[in-house]
Motif scaffolding. Sequence first.
Motif, PDB file in Angstrom:
ATOM      1  N   THR A  11       0.697  -1.141   0.142  1.00 17.53           N
ATOM      2  CA  THR A  11       0.097  -0.087   0.064  1.00 17.53           C
ATOM      3  C   THR A  11       0.887   1.248   0.555  1.00 17.53           C
ATOM      4  N   ILE A  12       0.177   2.402  -0.144  1.00 21.70           N
ATOM      5  CA  ILE A  12       1.260   3.141  -0.312  1.00 21.70           C
ATOM      6  C   ILE A  12       1.683   3.465   0.797  1.00 21.70           C
ATOM      7  N   ARG A  13       0.712   3.700   2.892  1.00 20.88           N
ATOM      8  CA  ARG A  13       0.985   4.198   3.522  1.00 20.88           C
ATOM      9  C   ARG A  13       2.440   2.843   3.794  1.00 20.88           C
ATOM     10  N   GLN A  14       2.437   2.106   3.557  1.00 24.33           N
ATOM     11  CA  GLN A  14       3.289   0.817   3.542  1.00 24.33           C
ATOM     12  C   GLN A  14       5.045   0.995   2.664  1.00 24.33           C
ATOM     13  N   VAL A  15       4.729   1.911   1.378  1.00 27.79           N
ATOM     14  CA  VAL A  15       5.623   2.298   1.126  1.00 27.79           C
ATOM     15  C   VAL A  15       6.447   3.423   1.625  1.00 27.79           C
ATOM     16  N   LEU A  35       2.519   6.606 -10.498  1.00 26.94           N
ATOM     17  CA  LEU A  35       2.973   5.282  -9.790  1.00 26.94           C
ATOM     18  C   LEU A  35       2.761   4.028 -10.595  1.00 26.94           C
ATOM     19  N   PRO A  36       4.266   3.455  -9.886  1.00 22.69           N
ATOM     20  CA  PRO A  36       3.619   1.981 -11.079  1.00 22.69           C
ATOM     21  C   PRO A  36       3.043   0.526 -10.240  1.00 22.69           C
ATOM     22  N   GLY A  37       1.306   0.522 -10.731  1.00 25.92           N
ATOM     23  CA  GLY A  37       0.521  -0.041  -9.245  1.00 25.92           C
ATOM     24  C   GLY A  37      -0.557  -0.311  -9.378  1.00 25.92           C
ATOM     25  N   VAL A  52      11.647   1.781  -7.302  1.00 18.94           N
ATOM     26  CA  VAL A  52      12.440   2.258  -7.049  1.00 18.94           C
ATOM     27  C   VAL A  52      13.216   1.918  -8.246  1.00 18.94           C
ATOM     28  N   GLU A  53      13.395   0.385  -9.069  1.00 12.94           N
ATOM     29  CA  GLU A  53      14.095   1.243 -11.016  1.00 12.94           C
ATOM     30  C   GLU A  53      13.271   2.411 -11.370  1.00 12.94           C
ATOM     31  N   GLN A  54      12.100   3.127 -11.300  1.00  7.64           N
ATOM     32  CA  GLN A  54      12.016   4.334 -12.093  1.00  7.64           C
ATOM     33  C   GLN A  54      11.949   5.731 -11.646  1.00  7.64           C
ATOM     34  N   LEU A  55      12.860   5.113  -9.730  1.00  6.36           N
ATOM     35  CA  LEU A  55      13.488   6.475  -9.015  1.00  6.36           C
ATOM     36  C   LEU A  55      14.509   7.373  -9.891  1.00  6.36           C
TER      37      LEU A  55
END
Length: 65
Positions: A11-15, A35-37, A52-55
């Motif tokens: 989830t966004i909160r977990q990330v 945001l990929p998902g 992580v790859e995108q960033l």
Amino acid sequence: MTQQTIARFMTIRQVAATGILSEHHLRLMAKRGELPGIYAGNRFKVNYPLLVEQLDKESLGANAQ
């Protein structure tokens, strides 16, 4: 030997709890479609390895200029 594993979809909160980006910034990215998902019901599940790859790619591009 212990090995810590990171879930592929979170989830966004977990990330945000990983410290990679703030929850606010992640939600803005999701709203803009950056945001990929996928959506699972009403929750957005972030594909963490792709994020992580995108960033990484974005930071390499910013350093090249």
